[in-house]
Design an enzyme around this catalytic site. Sequence first.
Site, PDB file in Angstrom:
ATOM      1  N   CYS A  47       0.804  -1.224   0.000  1.00  0.00           N
ATOM      2  CA  CYS A  47       0.000   0.000   0.000  1.00  0.00           C
ATOM      3  C   CYS A  47       0.838   1.275   0.000  1.00  0.00           C
ATOM      4  CB  CYS A  47      -0.928   0.031   1.221  1.00  0.00           C
ATOM      5  SG  CYS A  47      -1.630  -1.579   1.658  1.00  0.00           S
ATOM      6  N   CYS A  50       1.626   3.884  -3.009  1.00  0.00           N
ATOM      7  CA  CYS A  50       0.648   4.914  -3.395  1.00  0.00           C
ATOM      8  C   CYS A  50       0.243   5.820  -2.242  1.00  0.00           C
ATOM      9  CB  CYS A  50      -0.607   4.260  -3.978  1.00  0.00           C
ATOM     10  SG  CYS A  50      -0.320   3.568  -5.616  1.00  0.00           S
ATOM     11  N   HIS A  51       0.004   5.251  -1.044  1.00  0.00           N
ATOM     12  CA  HIS A  51      -0.532   6.060   0.063  1.00  0.00           C
ATOM     13  C   HIS A  51       0.557   6.675   0.936  1.00  0.00           C
ATOM     14  CE1 HIS A  51      -4.671   4.685  -0.690  1.00  0.00           C
ATOM     15  NE2 HIS A  51      -4.155   3.487  -0.895  1.00  0.00           N
ATOM     16  N   MET A  88      -7.765   2.197  -6.934  1.00  0.00           N
ATOM     17  CA  MET A  88      -7.509   1.305  -5.798  1.00  0.00           C
ATOM     18  C   MET A  88      -7.752  -0.138  -6.260  1.00  0.00           C
ATOM     19  SD  MET A  88      -7.077   0.790  -2.403  1.00  0.00           S
ATOM     20  CE  MET A  88      -7.631  -0.384  -1.148  1.00  0.00           C
ATOM     21  N   HIS A 327       7.161  12.922 -10.359  1.00  0.00           N
ATOM     22  CA  HIS A 327       7.368  11.476 -10.493  1.00  0.00           C
ATOM     23  C   HIS A 327       8.476  11.171 -11.500  1.00  0.00           C
ATOM     24  CE1 HIS A 327       6.044   7.394  -9.667  1.00  0.00           C
ATOM     25  NE2 HIS A 327       6.127   7.145 -10.957  1.00  0.00           N
ATOM     26  N   HIS A 370       2.424  10.186 -17.443  1.00  0.00           N
ATOM     27  CA  HIS A 370       3.416   9.185 -17.016  1.00  0.00           C
ATOM     28  C   HIS A 370       4.374   8.964 -18.189  1.00  0.00           C
ATOM     29  CE1 HIS A 370       5.171   5.523 -15.425  1.00  0.00           C
ATOM     30  NE2 HIS A 370       4.559   5.750 -14.273  1.00  0.00           N
TER      31      HIS A 370
HETATM   32 FE1  DHE Z   1       8.148   2.741 -11.813  1.00  0.00          FE
HETATM   33  C1  DHE Z   1      10.492   4.598 -13.545  1.00  0.00           C
HETATM   34  C2  DHE Z   1       8.236   4.972  -9.256  1.00  0.00           C
HETATM   35  C3  DHE Z   1       5.416   1.228 -10.443  1.00  0.00           C
HETATM   36  C4  DHE Z   1       8.507   0.155 -14.007  1.00  0.00           C
HETATM   37  N1  DHE Z   1       9.154   4.480 -11.481  1.00  0.00           N
HETATM   38  C5  DHE Z   1      10.080   5.081 -12.322  1.00  0.00           C
HETATM   39  C6  DHE Z   1      10.580   6.283 -11.696  1.00  0.00           C
HETATM   40  C7  DHE Z   1       9.948   6.378 -10.471  1.00  0.00           C
HETATM   41  C8  DHE Z   1       9.051   5.250 -10.344  1.00  0.00           C
HETATM   42  C9  DHE Z   1      10.149   7.461  -9.423  1.00  0.00           C
HETATM   43  C10 DHE Z   1      11.606   7.242 -12.281  1.00  0.00           C
HETATM   44  C11 DHE Z   1      12.995   6.810 -11.918  1.00  0.00           C
HETATM   45  C12 DHE Z   1      14.060   7.685 -12.566  1.00  0.00           C
HETATM   46  O1  DHE Z   1      13.940   7.980 -13.755  1.00  0.00           O
HETATM   47  O2  DHE Z   1      15.018   8.088 -11.872  1.00  0.00           O
HETATM   48  N2  DHE Z   1       6.969   3.072 -10.170  1.00  0.00           N
HETATM   49  C13 DHE Z   1       7.198   4.045  -9.251  1.00  0.00           C
HETATM   50  C14 DHE Z   1       6.181   4.003  -8.216  1.00  0.00           C
HETATM   51  O3  DHE Z   1       6.143   4.696  -7.161  1.00  0.00           O
HETATM   52  C15 DHE Z   1       5.119   3.096  -8.688  1.00  0.00           C
HETATM   53  C16 DHE Z   1       4.003   3.967  -9.248  1.00  0.00           C
HETATM   54  C17 DHE Z   1       4.406   2.276  -7.657  1.00  0.00           C
HETATM   55  C18 DHE Z   1       5.288   1.459  -6.817  1.00  0.00           C
HETATM   56  O4  DHE Z   1       4.876   1.127  -5.726  1.00  0.00           O
HETATM   57  O5  DHE Z   1       6.398   1.177  -7.229  1.00  0.00           O
HETATM   58  C19 DHE Z   1       5.864   2.365  -9.836  1.00  0.00           C
HETATM   59  N3  DHE Z   1       7.111   0.978 -12.174  1.00  0.00           N
HETATM   60  C20 DHE Z   1       6.048   0.547 -11.492  1.00  0.00           C
HETATM   61  C21 DHE Z   1       5.609  -0.748 -11.970  1.00  0.00           C
HETATM   62  O6  DHE Z   1       4.633  -1.424 -11.534  1.00  0.00           O
HETATM   63  C22 DHE Z   1       6.492  -1.133 -13.103  1.00  0.00           C
HETATM   64  C23 DHE Z   1       5.676  -1.200 -14.396  1.00  0.00           C
HETATM   65  C24 DHE Z   1       7.159  -2.490 -12.913  1.00  0.00           C
HETATM   66  C25 DHE Z   1       7.942  -2.620 -11.669  1.00  0.00           C
HETATM   67  O7  DHE Z   1       9.163  -2.624 -11.788  1.00  0.00           O
HETATM   68  O8  DHE Z   1       7.414  -2.729 -10.586  1.00  0.00           O
HETATM   69  C26 DHE Z   1       7.455   0.053 -13.112  1.00  0.00           C
HETATM   70  N4  DHE Z   1       9.273   2.437 -13.483  1.00  0.00           N
HETATM   71  C27 DHE Z   1       9.310   1.272 -14.211  1.00  0.00           C
HETATM   72  C28 DHE Z   1      10.277   1.419 -15.288  1.00  0.00           C
HETATM   73  C29 DHE Z   1      10.837   2.710 -15.171  1.00  0.00           C
HETATM   74  C30 DHE Z   1      10.198   3.315 -14.013  1.00  0.00           C
HETATM   75  C31 DHE Z   1      10.574   0.360 -16.352  1.00  0.00           C
HETATM   76  C32 DHE Z   1      11.888   3.356 -16.064  1.00  0.00           C
HETATM   77  C33 DHE Z   1      11.312   3.769 -17.366  1.00  0.00           C
HETATM   78  C34 DHE Z   1      12.281   4.500 -18.259  1.00  0.00           C
HETATM   79  O9  DHE Z   1      12.233   4.261 -19.481  1.00  0.00           O
HETATM   80  O10 DHE Z   1      13.046   5.330 -17.767  1.00  0.00           O
END
Ligand code: DHE
Length: 547
Positions: A47, A50-51, A88, A327, A370
């Site tokens: 949780c 997000c929260h 949610m 973000h 995003h």
């Molecule tokens: Fe990400 C980038 C945070 C969920 C895959 N993700 C990022 C970045 C942040 C972030 C802050 C930028 C980093 C940077 O550039 O320095 N992501 C979060 C969350 O807080 C979130 C919403 C929920 C969580 O609890 O994590 C979340 N993200 C996911 C996923 O569910 C994904 C699809 C698969 C996973 O790994 O859990 C996912 N996030 C990615 C990817 C990037 C990313 C592949 C980089 C993309 C790029 O091309 O730069």
Amino acid sequence: DTPAAAYKPSMTTLGEIKVEIPGRKADDPVISGEEFQRAATIYFERCAGCHGVLRKGATGKPLTPDITRELGYDHLINFITYGSPAGMPNWGTSGELSEDDVDLMARYVLMEPPAPPEFGMPQMKESWKVVVAPEDRPTKKMNDIDIDNLFSVTLRDAGQVALIDGKTYDIHAIIDTGYAVHISRISASGRYLYVIGRDAKVNMIDLWMDPPATVAEIKIGSEARSVETSKFEGWEDKYAIAGSYWPPQYVIMDGNTLEPLKVVSTRGNIYDEQTYHPEPRVASIVASHYHPQFIVNVKETGKILLIDFSDLKNLTTTEIEAERFLHDGGFDSTHRYFLVAANARNKVAVVDTKDEKLIAMIETNGATPHPGRGANFVHPVYGPVWATSHLGDESVALIGTDPEGHPDQAWKLVQSFYALGGGSLFIKTHPNSHHLYVDAPLNPDAEVSASIAVFDTSTMTEEEPEFKTLPIGEWAGIPEGQPRVVQGEFNREGTEIWFSVWNSKDKVSAIVVVDDETLQPKKVIKDSRLITPTGKFNVFNTRSDVY
Ligand code: DHE
């Protein structure tokens, strides 16, 4: 974890979170110490993304006891069981939480949130390991890998990355890392690969070794998402930085060994209300090409920090007031301007990294932008633009990025059009391509979430552009499960784009390589070791900020 449930941390691998039960109040629900501990762990892993750990709210609503007690136990049970259209998840009906756990979580959020322990320099130092000291590393490249065309691929639920050859598609190495590596970044020289797990473990991998392997590692907190390395001329490979969600802080490390040098808390006041926030998490980080600086985005307080690392003892930070819920983001094609989504505010902030100031705040006309790092191309009508897709709807927004050649369009939303559907996470193109690819992995429709929309950027006009749909999931030929297609990444030449076909961990996943000219599948990479592939990072494109 199923991909459907994976847009937040998953259970089991982060381990139990040790917390104290805060002082019990007279009308607190009955909950045993053991139950509280279990609920705290579920909360932290499912949780908190997000929260927020302290439940102050970000992408998800605030859940402090003043609010949850107003809502009441029955309402909470329903909400946790069935979810909501606003995002949610339906934890109960999806079967991811048992009825007993739903009951436990409803009781838990009625109580004051506990804070997990801090994680400072002593804990970092204790976790820090130099596996191969700099003097014992090779002095020249020992393998025959074309490093510039190598892909670092996150194997999410396996807690590994795969290094895959961009030409032969051979897997050169599978390297154990932290859990669910979020991103990979490459040192300016191209030699070192830095990855960070959700569990805040950083691995530094030497791509010159045969096979490439971890040479240093460290844990910088209990939950994290971002890592970067210094790129400014004269400072190449000198420092690395990692930002964490918990505790809310960043740490600057030696780029050669990961020795932690300076830990800085991001706790402080929200930029507009100027009230204190106890949990301002570090979201994306990039390295400036104009100054010896890291650009650190602090989510809850809405501040963009330009951190000058040229004198760590007398650290200078330019603190830019931007917007709350910063973000992800990336540079424009010149690398001078940095664009970052304030996602829950439907805005994109633009920083001039040369003049070190905010120059625009742009509404994207969509819900929850995003961009990943976004996509840069030259629009036939509007000139150079940067694009983002949206998590909350099917729109794509184009922002003009050329203040000199196209001053009327610069830092404005110049066009907004529709792609396949809501639930998009990433958008991608390449300077050598005239295609713009948009994913939709979180779309509730299985067919949409397994497909990619592709636009021809060379024929765009002021009218709504048409797109082709690539059935990537179908091309992968996976018999079981409901895989989602996520995050396109180009090879070095910009002639092909790779997509992850992300299935649950007990099922077959794949990477589908698409020929950028013909838009036909060129290769399906399948291997029993490719467990839950998500993010992919081409060495050259990542180190040179080409996207
Ligand atoms: Fe990400 C980038 C945070 C969920 C895959 N993700 C990022 C970045 C942040 C972030 C802050 C930028 C980093 C940077 O550039 O320095 N992501 C979060 C969350 O807080 C979130 C919403 C929920 C969580 O609890 O994590 C979340 N993200 C996911 C996923 O569910 C994904 C699809 C698969 C996973 O790994 O859990 C996912 N996030 C990615 C990817 C990037 C990313 C592949 C980089 C993309 C790029 O091309 O730069």
